[in-house]
Every structure is written in structure tokens, then in C-alpha cells.
Design an enzyme around this catalytic site. Structure first.
Site, PDB file in Angstrom:
ATOM      1  N   ARG A 179       2.338   8.771   8.364  1.00 56.84           N
ATOM      2  CA  ARG A 179       2.471   7.411   8.857  1.00 56.84           C
ATOM      3  C   ARG A 179       3.405   6.635   7.943  1.00 56.84           C
ATOM      4  NH1 ARG A 179      -3.036   8.829   8.803  1.00 56.84           N
ATOM      5  NH2 ARG A 179      -4.010   8.940  10.869  1.00 56.84           N
ATOM      6  N   LYS A 203      -5.815   6.846   6.453  1.00 58.48           N
ATOM      7  CA  LYS A 203      -6.778   5.870   6.952  1.00 58.48           C
ATOM      8  C   LYS A 203      -8.146   6.118   6.310  1.00 58.48           C
ATOM      9  CE  LYS A 203      -4.728   4.819  11.470  1.00 58.48           C
ATOM     10  NZ  LYS A 203      -4.957   4.808  12.924  1.00 58.48           N
ATOM     11  N   HIS A 274       6.551   6.013  13.993  1.00 58.04           N
ATOM     12  CA  HIS A 274       5.465   6.761  14.624  1.00 58.04           C
ATOM     13  C   HIS A 274       6.007   7.745  15.656  1.00 58.04           C
ATOM     14  CE1 HIS A 274       1.157   6.718  14.074  1.00 58.04           C
ATOM     15  NE2 HIS A 274       0.987   6.984  15.350  1.00 58.04           N
ATOM     16  N   ARG A 277       6.650  10.824  13.896  1.00 63.71           N
ATOM     17  CA  ARG A 277       5.366  11.505  13.682  1.00 63.71           C
ATOM     18  C   ARG A 277       4.978  12.291  14.931  1.00 63.71           C
ATOM     19  NH1 ARG A 277       0.403  11.109  10.786  1.00 63.71           N
ATOM     20  NH2 ARG A 277      -1.453  10.744  12.041  1.00 63.71           N
TER      21      ARG A 277
END
Length: 328
Positions: A179, A203, A274, A277
Site C-alpha cells: 500500500r 493495517k 492501489h 497493487r
């Protein structure tokens, strides 16, 4: 919270500490969870069930139904249901309620849309062809500086040095699928260049180790050995990626970089970090990587989240079939 019972205010304070300390959620996530729970408790109070022990399945269903009548999207309803479940599980575990009323709560299923991704050739073009002088992604001030960079000569200005940073950031994003917050959060000691792996804090403050390839390592080496010192200041600390002022690179700067560079790739969708990703995960699976391994690389808590990339691959295969087969 002024119209809630005082004991509920205390309970919410305990729940907030649980979200921050035990689950390690970000400030934004904590605010979102608390906002949904407060909304639920207010709704229960309107239904003359102000105490926590009165919270039951009909109240939860009534709350979600009310959200639906005022135009709540399916994704919003699913998020609110998840927040309610998190709270009631915690309250039951903490001994505040006798049973978990959300155990049988069925939330509306969300319509998951498949993200746009780059083709492998578009990813290669993004990484192999730095922008020419005067184009949006170009940050140096002269063609001579660009020639310095192409020849791996030490850059002659901070702006030229940042070109090395940009190349390294793009390579690392695509090579690892991290991220953007994880990328800019990297410190020097987080990267083991001998083994070509890096330690990432994702996270919930969860740590994982992510490998990266030789092209990314070469780009990182150029930035660390030839570029970073030109923007290094006393406030830089151990951050790998630095901004023009020498502080840790901002996420917005990375997003701008990705958009600008992709604008130079013919036919490429307009993606942010993203999107790289998503592209990295899809290309890994198409190359034969195991779904469980991709889950670990991306830091997904659930395998269901990773499975969306199998759907992307299947959709691309179907599109190729429809285009190429004479009887499709």
C-alpha cells in the site's frame, strides 16, 4: 452522545480503547466504528431500549432497515453491520451482555466491482521508460541532468535526484504490491538488500516481510546511494523516500507520481498506487503464484479479499477468448 445513558458513555470509552490498543486501528477507522455504534445505540434509545442489555436482533435489523430507507448504499449497510458485529462481539466477550445479538444478523451482500489493472506490457513500459524532458512526470531541469541519470552519474540537483526516487518508488510499488502508506512508511532498517526483502507495517500494525526483485533493488540502490543525499536534511530521519523539503515523502506525492507516469503509457487506465497493487497481485496469480502466498504478500486478513484477483484473471481470460475464438 449527550442523550445516551451515562453507563453507555463509559462503555463506548472502553470500546474505543479496545479498538485503539488491542486491535490497533487507525484514527479514521476508530471514528467510523464509534460513529456507527453511537448511531445504533441512539436508534435503540428511540425504540425505548436505552440499556445495552436491551440490544437485540430486532433492534439491529430495524436500524439497518432505517439506513436503507434513507438511501444507504449496500456497501454502507454492510460496513455498518460489520461495525455492529464488532461491538456486540466485544460487549459479549467483556461480559456486558449475556449473548451476542448480531450472531444471526445477515447483512446485505455488496456488489463487488473488479478493479482496473495494467497489462504486463503496460507495467513494463511504465517502469522502463522514464519521462522525457518537459513531460508531466519529469522533475529535472535540463536534458543534461537526464543524461546524468541515464548514465548512473551522480545527479547535479535535488530535482534531478528526485527522479531516482520516483523510479525507485514505482519499482517498489509494483514489485511488492504494498500500500502507498506502507511504502512511504519505510525506514532504512526495514529493508534487507542482501536478501531482497523488506519489513512492512500494515493495517492494524501487523508486520509482514515482503520480497522484491532485482530491478527494484537496482532502482532502490541508485536512489539510496546517488539521490537521497541531495535532499537529506536534519528532519529526514531514517525515512527511505523523501520529499523536496527532505521530510518523509507524502502519500499524495506518490499518487500524483503514479497518475503522471501512467498518463505517458499509451492505452493504460488512469490508476493510482492501489492500481499498481491490484496489477501486481493479478500478474502474480497469472504467473502461477499460490493464492495463499499472494494473501501473505498483500497483508490481507481474509483470503476472500485476495480471491477478487482470481476473478480479474478469469474475466481477462474470457475477454481474450471472446476476442480471439472464431466461435466465441
Amino acid at each position: 452522545m449527550q442523550d445516551l445513558l451515562p453507563e453507555l458513555t463509559v462503555t463506548l470509552s472502553r470500546y474505543e480503547r479496545h479498538l485503539r490498543s488491542e486491535r490497533g486501528l487507525s484514527d479514521a477507522s476508530v471514528r467510523a466504528y464509534l460513529g456507527d455504534v453511537i448511531s445504533l445505540l441512539h436508534h435503540a434509545s428511540v425504540l425505548k431500549k436505552p440499556e445495552l442489555e436491551h440490544l437485540d436482533l430486532p433492534v439491529l435489523r430495524s436500524w439497518l432497515a432505517k439506513m436503507r430507507t434513507v438511501g444507504g448504499a449496500r456497501t454502507s449497510l454492510a460496513r455498518r453491520a460489520a461495525a455492529a458485529r464488532s461491538f456486540t462481539v466485544w460487549a459479549h466477550t467483556a461480559g456486558l451482555i449475556a449473548a451476542d445479538p448480531a450472531a444471526r444478523l445477515v447483512a446485505p451482500r455488496t456488489h463487488r466491482t473488479l478493479p482496473s489493472i495494467l497489462r504486463e506490457d503496460q507495467a513494463a513500459q511504465l517502469l522502463n521508460h522514464p519521462p522525457a524532458s518537459g513531460q508531466p512526470g519529469w522533475s529535472a531541469t535540463s536534458d543534461a541532468q537526464r543524461e546524468d541519470l541515464a548514465g548512473n552519474v551522480a545527479p547535479t540537483s535535488p530535482l534531478a535526484a528526485l527522479q531516482l526516487r520516483d523510479n525507485a518508488a514505482l519499482e517498489m510499488l509494483y514489485a511488492t504490491g504494498v500500500r502507498v502508506s506502507e511504502l512511504v512508511g519505510l525506514d532504512i532498517d526495514d529493508v534487507d538488500r542482501r536478501r531482497r526483502v523488506m519489513r512492512v507495517i500494515g493495517k492494524g500494525d501487523k508486520e509482514r516481510v515482503v520480497p522484491y526483485g532485482l530491478p527494484a533493488d537496482r532502482a532502490l540502490e541508485l536512489w539510496l546511494t546517488q539521490g537521497r543525499r541531495h535532499v537529506l536534511t536534519a528532519s529526514s530521519g531514517a525515512a527511505i523516500f523523501l520529499g523536496v523539503q527532505g521530510r518523509r515523502m507524502d502519500q499524495r506525492a506518490v499518487r500524483t507520481l503514479v497518475h503522471q507516469r501512467l498518463a505517458l503509457v499509451e492505452g493504460a487506465p488512469d490508476l493510482g498506487p492501489h492500481g499498481l497493487r491490484h496489477s501486481a497481485a493479478t500478474h502474480l496469480l497469472e504467473g502461477g503464484a499460490d493464492l495463499r502466498a499472494v494473501q501473505e504478500l498483500l497483508g490481507h486478513a481474509s483470503l476472500n479479499t485476495t480471491q477478487i484477483y482470481t476473478h480479474i484473471s478469469a474475466e481477462r481470460l474470457s475477454a481474450v477468448y471472446r476476442q480471439a475464438h472464431p466461435r466465441a
